[in-house]
Design a protein around this motif. Structure first.
Motif, PDB file in Angstrom:
ATOM      1  N   GLY A   1       0.796  -1.222   0.000  1.00  0.00           N
ATOM      2  CA  GLY A   1       0.000   0.000   0.000  1.00  0.00           C
ATOM      3  C   GLY A   1       0.821   1.260   0.000  1.00  0.00           C
ATOM      4  N   GLY A   2       1.798   1.375  -0.884  1.00  0.00           N
ATOM      5  CA  GLY A   2       2.669   2.535  -0.860  1.00  0.00           C
ATOM      6  C   GLY A   2       3.591   2.457   0.331  1.00  0.00           C
ATOM      7  N   CYS A   3       4.184   3.561   0.702  1.00  0.00           N
ATOM      8  CA  CYS A   3       4.995   3.569   1.920  1.00  0.00           C
ATOM      9  C   CYS A   3       4.264   4.375   2.987  1.00  0.00           C
ATOM     10  CB  CYS A   3       6.395   4.120   1.666  1.00  0.00           C
ATOM     11  SG  CYS A   3       6.437   5.788   1.006  1.00  0.00           S
ATOM     12  N   LYS A   4       4.602   4.152   4.220  1.00  0.00           N
ATOM     13  CA  LYS A   4       3.892   4.787   5.327  1.00  0.00           C
ATOM     14  C   LYS A   4       4.078   6.304   5.269  1.00  0.00           C
ATOM     15  CE  LYS A   4       4.221   0.647   8.161  1.00  0.00           C
ATOM     16  NZ  LYS A   4       4.932  -0.177   7.169  1.00  0.00           N
ATOM     17  N   GLY A   5       3.032   7.034   5.633  1.00  0.00           N
ATOM     18  CA  GLY A   5       3.008   8.472   5.458  1.00  0.00           C
ATOM     19  C   GLY A   5       4.026   9.232   6.271  1.00  0.00           C
ATOM     20  N   PHE A   6       4.612   8.628   7.292  1.00  0.00           N
ATOM     21  CA  PHE A   6       5.603   9.348   8.074  1.00  0.00           C
ATOM     22  C   PHE A   6       6.993   9.266   7.437  1.00  0.00           C
ATOM     23  CE2 PHE A   6       4.947   5.203  10.150  1.00  0.00           C
ATOM     24  CZ  PHE A   6       6.218   4.640  10.019  1.00  0.00           C
ATOM     25  N   LEU A   7       7.087   8.616   6.270  1.00  0.00           N
ATOM     26  CA  LEU A   7       8.339   8.578   5.521  1.00  0.00           C
ATOM     27  C   LEU A   7       8.359   9.729   4.509  1.00  0.00           C
ATOM     28  CD1 LEU A   7       8.467   4.718   4.912  1.00  0.00           C
ATOM     29  CD2 LEU A   7       9.675   6.016   6.677  1.00  0.00           C
ATOM     30  N   ASP A   8       9.505   9.907   3.872  1.00  0.00           N
ATOM     31  CA  ASP A   8       9.650  10.952   2.849  1.00  0.00           C
ATOM     32  C   ASP A   8       9.268  10.343   1.510  1.00  0.00           C
ATOM     33  OD1 ASP A   8      10.580  12.790   0.947  1.00  0.00           O
ATOM     34  OD2 ASP A   8      12.142  13.520   2.307  1.00  0.00           O
ATOM     35  N   ILE A   9       8.014  10.554   1.094  1.00  0.00           N
ATOM     36  CA  ILE A   9       7.504   9.881  -0.097  1.00  0.00           C
ATOM     37  C   ILE A   9       8.222  10.344  -1.372  1.00  0.00           C
ATOM     38  CG2 ILE A   9       5.448   9.498  -1.521  1.00  0.00           C
ATOM     39  CD1 ILE A   9       3.799   9.587   1.036  1.00  0.00           C
ATOM     40  N   PRO A  10       8.436  11.657  -1.616  1.00  0.00           N
ATOM     41  CA  PRO A  10       9.145  12.059  -2.843  1.00  0.00           C
ATOM     42  C   PRO A  10      10.542  11.445  -2.946  1.00  0.00           C
ATOM     43  CG  PRO A  10       8.032  13.944  -1.876  1.00  0.00           C
ATOM     44  CD  PRO A  10       7.941  12.834  -0.873  1.00  0.00           C
ATOM     45  N   ARG A  11      11.285  11.448  -1.826  1.00  0.00           N
ATOM     46  CA  ARG A  11      12.632  10.883  -1.880  1.00  0.00           C
ATOM     47  C   ARG A  11      12.589   9.360  -2.032  1.00  0.00           C
ATOM     48  NH1 ARG A  11      13.932  15.454   1.397  1.00  0.00           N
ATOM     49  NH2 ARG A  11      15.694  16.592   0.479  1.00  0.00           N
ATOM     50  N   THR A  12      11.564   8.735  -1.469  1.00  0.00           N
ATOM     51  CA  THR A  12      11.413   7.286  -1.642  1.00  0.00           C
ATOM     52  C   THR A  12      11.232   6.952  -3.112  1.00  0.00           C
ATOM     53  OG1 THR A  12      10.457   6.998   0.560  1.00  0.00           O
ATOM     54  CG2 THR A  12       9.973   5.287  -1.073  1.00  0.00           C
ATOM     55  N   LEU A  13      10.360   7.688  -3.804  1.00  0.00           N
ATOM     56  CA  LEU A  13      10.147   7.443  -5.227  1.00  0.00           C
ATOM     57  C   LEU A  13      11.406   7.742  -6.031  1.00  0.00           C
ATOM     58  CD1 LEU A  13       6.533   8.902  -5.632  1.00  0.00           C
ATOM     59  CD2 LEU A  13       7.211   6.503  -5.594  1.00  0.00           C
ATOM     60  N   GLU A  14      12.122   8.791  -5.629  1.00  0.00           N
ATOM     61  CA  GLU A  14      13.368   9.127  -6.322  1.00  0.00           C
ATOM     62  C   GLU A  14      14.398   8.020  -6.139  1.00  0.00           C
ATOM     63  OE1 GLU A  14      15.147  11.528  -8.956  1.00  0.00           O
ATOM     64  OE2 GLU A  14      13.297  12.130  -7.950  1.00  0.00           O
ATOM     65  N   TYR A  15      14.478   7.474  -4.932  1.00  0.00           N
ATOM     66  CA  TYR A  15      15.436   6.401  -4.662  1.00  0.00           C
ATOM     67  C   TYR A  15      15.097   5.151  -5.477  1.00  0.00           C
ATOM     68  CZ  TYR A  15      18.774   3.634  -1.950  1.00  0.00           C
ATOM     69  OH  TYR A  15      19.840   2.862  -1.573  1.00  0.00           O
ATOM     70  N   LEU A  16      13.810   4.828  -5.557  1.00  0.00           N
ATOM     71  CA  LEU A  16      13.393   3.664  -6.339  1.00  0.00           C
ATOM     72  C   LEU A  16      13.734   3.850  -7.812  1.00  0.00           C
ATOM     73  CD1 LEU A  16       9.951   2.865  -4.662  1.00  0.00           C
ATOM     74  CD2 LEU A  16      11.962   1.370  -4.717  1.00  0.00           C
ATOM     75  N   GLU A  17      13.606   5.085  -8.300  1.00  0.00           N
ATOM     76  CA  GLU A  17      13.982   5.343  -9.699  1.00  0.00           C
ATOM     77  C   GLU A  17      15.473   5.117  -9.890  1.00  0.00           C
ATOM     78  OE1 GLU A  17      14.048   8.979 -12.979  1.00  0.00           O
ATOM     79  OE2 GLU A  17      12.944   9.214 -11.106  1.00  0.00           O
ATOM     80  N   THR A  18      16.268   5.579  -8.943  1.00  0.00           N
ATOM     81  CA  THR A  18      17.717   5.374  -9.023  1.00  0.00           C
ATOM     82  C   THR A  18      18.060   3.884  -9.028  1.00  0.00           C
ATOM     83  OG1 THR A  18      18.101   7.447  -7.846  1.00  0.00           O
ATOM     84  CG2 THR A  18      19.918   5.864  -7.883  1.00  0.00           C
TER      85      THR A  18
END
Length: 808
Positions: A209-226
């Motif tokens: 279900g995505g990542c938990k809201g207390f994480l940094d969602i934009p950076r998480t998506l950026e990291y996954l792209e990397t």
């Protein structure tokens, strides 16, 4: 020196599994669907797993992967660190059942005493989840340490992914993905889940279900792209680009990199990529709004910072704080999300299987959905009737359980200090017998013995108990046309029931394993539709009412689907509650338990005067404790607040002074003091005829009479009609209450077994209703049914063969 080698060996072995070199650059996730040398590679890997004391595949998972069945990996940290015991064990069973009901095979993965197990058995899950196991949270980095120290623990997404890949499993479903923590650009606190998704040793999809809201969602998506991981979000019936979900929140405010419509598109994407993260939004009914969630997250993060909680301890701390701040709503959303993702994962695995098969036409198809029969498997002879043998057409359908019944009755030694009850925590002398039973089987047998053909709709596994119960069906002359034979597995075990009785043969405690009905319900229901249609056609042709009896061993959704399908076809329906715990399923009308095909168990509540009564079944026969359990369940579900319920109760004509004195006369003061007739009356809008079995006191009948019923005005009903409607336009006529004394009082020594007595009562009653073709009413046949029950009480059989001698 040798000790050092022994300590390093677990690390070396696991390194061999995690090394890309071990796969020789091959796509082990697709091996058995492509070149022969790749299939050989996977077989070699599975052989290594069989001989590896640190990594083990269950036989079911090994067989499923090698024969191309859809498999879904399930993590265990969600159980060891997310839910208390025994709720975690119940959730584990439930999620496995969801996978099987979708046509896939569940592979629960965890570490038990230093062994990484792919496809944990129930006893292994119970041991892992028990608080005494002191299970730790095991990510990829912890695997070598856990195996070397023989530690038990729940696997995180990262370690579950790694172990699933090694087994050749392509789909993994869970709750929420880890991510980059807020401030992670400085702390470098990045979940290993993200790095694991970037590994390309073998293709795997993670459905969460995505990542938990207390994480940094934009950076998480950026990291996954990397990392090169594909990220796509299920549209969930939405049109156009959608937001990446944030666990409890459907819309995070950050657009998803990709949007996919359904599991078919998910499978197509996985087919062409090595690692994919599929984000599934939390179901709307359980979701929490983003502003509200952000406020609670801010409070929780401040509390974590003030308490100095960082690293791997941060997430559990924050989750606990959010549970407190949301007053439990975060937990409800969590469970709904996990269930939804597990279903999505299973459907994706099934669709992926279809794509592989379509692109590899030469692959031999060995897979059959787990909830269907297995036509390629040698069937017992009893399922292969000769062409000249025809089963009689049934007049009653019974949707319920069949089981091996073991009954142990305490037989104390002469002069024993405990002449009635067995002594706890030691061995006791007993008379032990084993028969074939199960509520559904008993009901069908009682109907058949009383000369009305009945068809049992149920499932058994092709194990030893399964072959035993099928042989029993043949020997009793019951048709096997409604039986689904399943391959044996951890959740597909032929049902068994164990009764422990005191010296008077009264039940002390019973244990029932009916797991197979939970997982196979949808398949049995699907095949039952043709039988329901055929029986309804016969009813229409000759005008004789036919019945479907359902017992409560099914899950609530399946139970309601059986009753709804029969009701819509015009059949009468009877409900057997089974036990106090399962009886409440009749009133489980939550969003998670609607009937199939979009139909609901009850019509929509309406203030309209001509709307239908909220009827769930035509008749039921609980005992007093089951009646109370159902009354509590209906009250908890808010069913006594429905407008149609109030309209029906008001129409009964109960005076404002109440019915206390009248009920004492119609039943007994003791029953009124216990609230039994009152509880039955309140349930009448849902089940208009309730026969409460009272053991040695007989049977209490409480019935809602239709307008125009002759008992309302005739002399025959004078003593039992306790209220009459004052509403001329109502279809409700009044209230009938009658206590039937026992037909025969038995001494303790006459009771051989209590198993099947209640089933004999209901089976014989419905049989008599069919045979008399409406010429006799329920009250005319209660004593006949009681006599059937007494015969079974005096018999060692689950249903006494002497029922064949009963005459109407």
């Amino acid at each position: 020196m040798s000790g050092a080698v022994i300590r390093r060996r677990p690390l070396m072995v696991l390194a061999r599994w995690t090394s890309r070199r071990a796969c020789q650059g091959r796509d082990v996730g697709r091996v058995n669907l492509r070149r022969p040398d790749q299939a050989t590679s996977l077989r070699a890997a599975h052989t290594l797993a069989r001989n590896n004391r640190y990594y083990r595949l269950s036989e079911e998972i090994r067989d499923a992967v090698m024969t191309n069945k859809p498999v879904v990996a399930l993590e265990t940290t969600i159980y060891t660190h997310g839910w208390p015991y025994p709720d975690n064990l119940g959730l584990a069973r439930h999620l496995e059942d969801l996978v099987r009901s979708s046509g896939a095979v569940p592979a629960t993965i965890g570490i038990l005493n230093g062994v990484a197990i792919v496809g944990m058995a129930e006893r292994e899950m119970k041991e892992l989840m028990d608080p005494t196991s002191k299970a730790i949270k095991i990510s990829r980095r912890d695997l070598a340490f856990a195996t070397s120290q023989k530690i038990s623990g729940g696997t995180t997404i990262a370690s579950t992914m790694m172990l699933a890949r090694r087994a050749g499993i392509k789909v993994f479903a869970t709750g929420g993905l880890g991510g980059v923590h807020r401030g992670g650009e400085n702390s470098m606190d990045v979940s290993a889940d993200l790095t694991e998704l970037g590994r390309s040793a073998a293709p795997i999809a993670v459905v969460a279900g995505g990542c938990k809201g207390f994480l940094d969602i934009p950076r998480t998506l950026e990291y996954l792209e990397t990392q090169g991981a594909v990220v796509a979000t299920f549209a969930d019936d939405r049109v156009g680009p959608v937001d990446f979900p944030a666990f409890w929140v459907r819309d995070s405010g950050i657009k998803s990199p990709l949007t996919i419509k359904d599991e078919m598109e998910a499978a197509a994407l996985l087919r062409t990529n090595s690692s994919v993260f599929f984000a599934g939004p939390v179901p709307e009914g359980a979701a929490i709004s983003m502003p509200e969630m952000e406020e609670m997250i801010a409070h929780a993060l401040r509390a974590a910072d003030e308490s100095g909680v960082h690293g791997s301890a941060n997430t559990p701390f924050v989750l606990s704080k959010l549970k407190e701040l949301s007053q439990g709503r975060s937990v409800i959303a969590n469970r709904a999300l996990v269930e939804a993702n597990v279903k999505r994962g299973a459907r994706t695995a099934v669709e992926l299987r279809k794509l592989f098969t379509a692109s590899n036409p030469n692959v031999q198809i060995t897979y059959q959905p787990s909830l269907q029969t297995f036509p390629d498997e040698p069937s017992p002879n009893i399922l292969a009737a000769s062409s000249d043998q025809k089963d009689p057409l049934p007049d009653i359908l019974v949707a319920g359980s069949i089981a091996v019944d073991t009954s142990a009755t305490y037989t104390p030694f002469s002069g024993s200090s405990s002449p009635l009850q067995p002594v706890l925590q030691t061995s006791n002398p007993a008379s032990i017998s084993q028969t074939v039973g199960g509520v559904g089987y008993n009901l069908a047998l009682a109907a058949t013995f009383t000369h009305t053909p009945a068809l049992l709709l149920t499932s058994v596994a092709s194990d030893t108990p399964g072959k035993l119960v099928l042989s029993a069906l043949q020997s009793q002359g019951l048709s096997t046309a409604g039986i689904h034979m399943l391959a044996p597995s951890s959740s597909n075990r032929t049902a068994q029931y164990l009764a422990l009785n005191n010296a008077n043969a009264d039940l002390n405690i019973a244990m029932a394993d009916m797991t197979i009905l939970e997982s196979s319900g949808p398949a049995v229901l699907a095949s039952a539709q043709s039988h329901i249609t055929a029986l309804a056609a016969r009813q229409k042709a000759d005008g004789t009412t036919r019945w479907l009896i359902a017992d409560a061993n099914w899950s609530a959704p399946t139970l309601h689907s059986f009753l709804t399908s029969a009701r819509d076809a015009g059949l009468a329906t009877a409900f057997e509650p089974v036990s106090t715990a399962k009886a409440a399923r009749l009133f489980d009308l939550s969003a998670s338990s609607p009937a199939r095909a979009g139909k609901t168990p009850l019509p929509q509540d309406s203030s309209s005067a001509d709307s239908a009564r909220p009827q769930l079944a035509t008749l039921m026969s609980p005992n007093a404790m089951e009646l109370s359990a159902m009354h509590r369940a209906a009250a908890s579900a808010g069913l006594f607040e429905r407008q149609d319920w109030w309209r029906c109760i008001d129409a009964l004509g109960i005076p404002s002074s109440g019915l206390g004195a009248v009920l004492r006369h119609a039943s007994s003061p003791a029953l009124v003091d216990a609230g039994i007739p009152q509880q039955a009356i309140q349930l009448l809008p849902f089940v208009p005829t309730i026969l409460t079995k009272l053991g040695a006191e007989g049977v209490l009948m409480v019935q809602l009479l239709e307008a125009g019923d002759p008992r309302l005005d005739g002399a025959e009903g004078a003593a039992h009609v306790v209220a009459r409607t004052q509403v001329e336009s109502s279809d409700v006529g009044g209230l009938y209450v009658r206590l039937f004394g026992p037909t025969e009082k038995l001494e303790p020594g006459q009771v051989v077994s209590v198993n099947g007595a209640g089933d004999s009562f209901l089976g014989a009653l419905v049989s008599a209703l069919v045979r008399t073709g409406g010429q006799k009413r329920v009250e005319d046949l209660v004593n006949y049914a009681q006599t059937a029950s007494v015969l079974t009480l005096k018999s060692a059989e689950s249903v006494s063969p002497e029922l064949k001698t009963l005459e109407l």
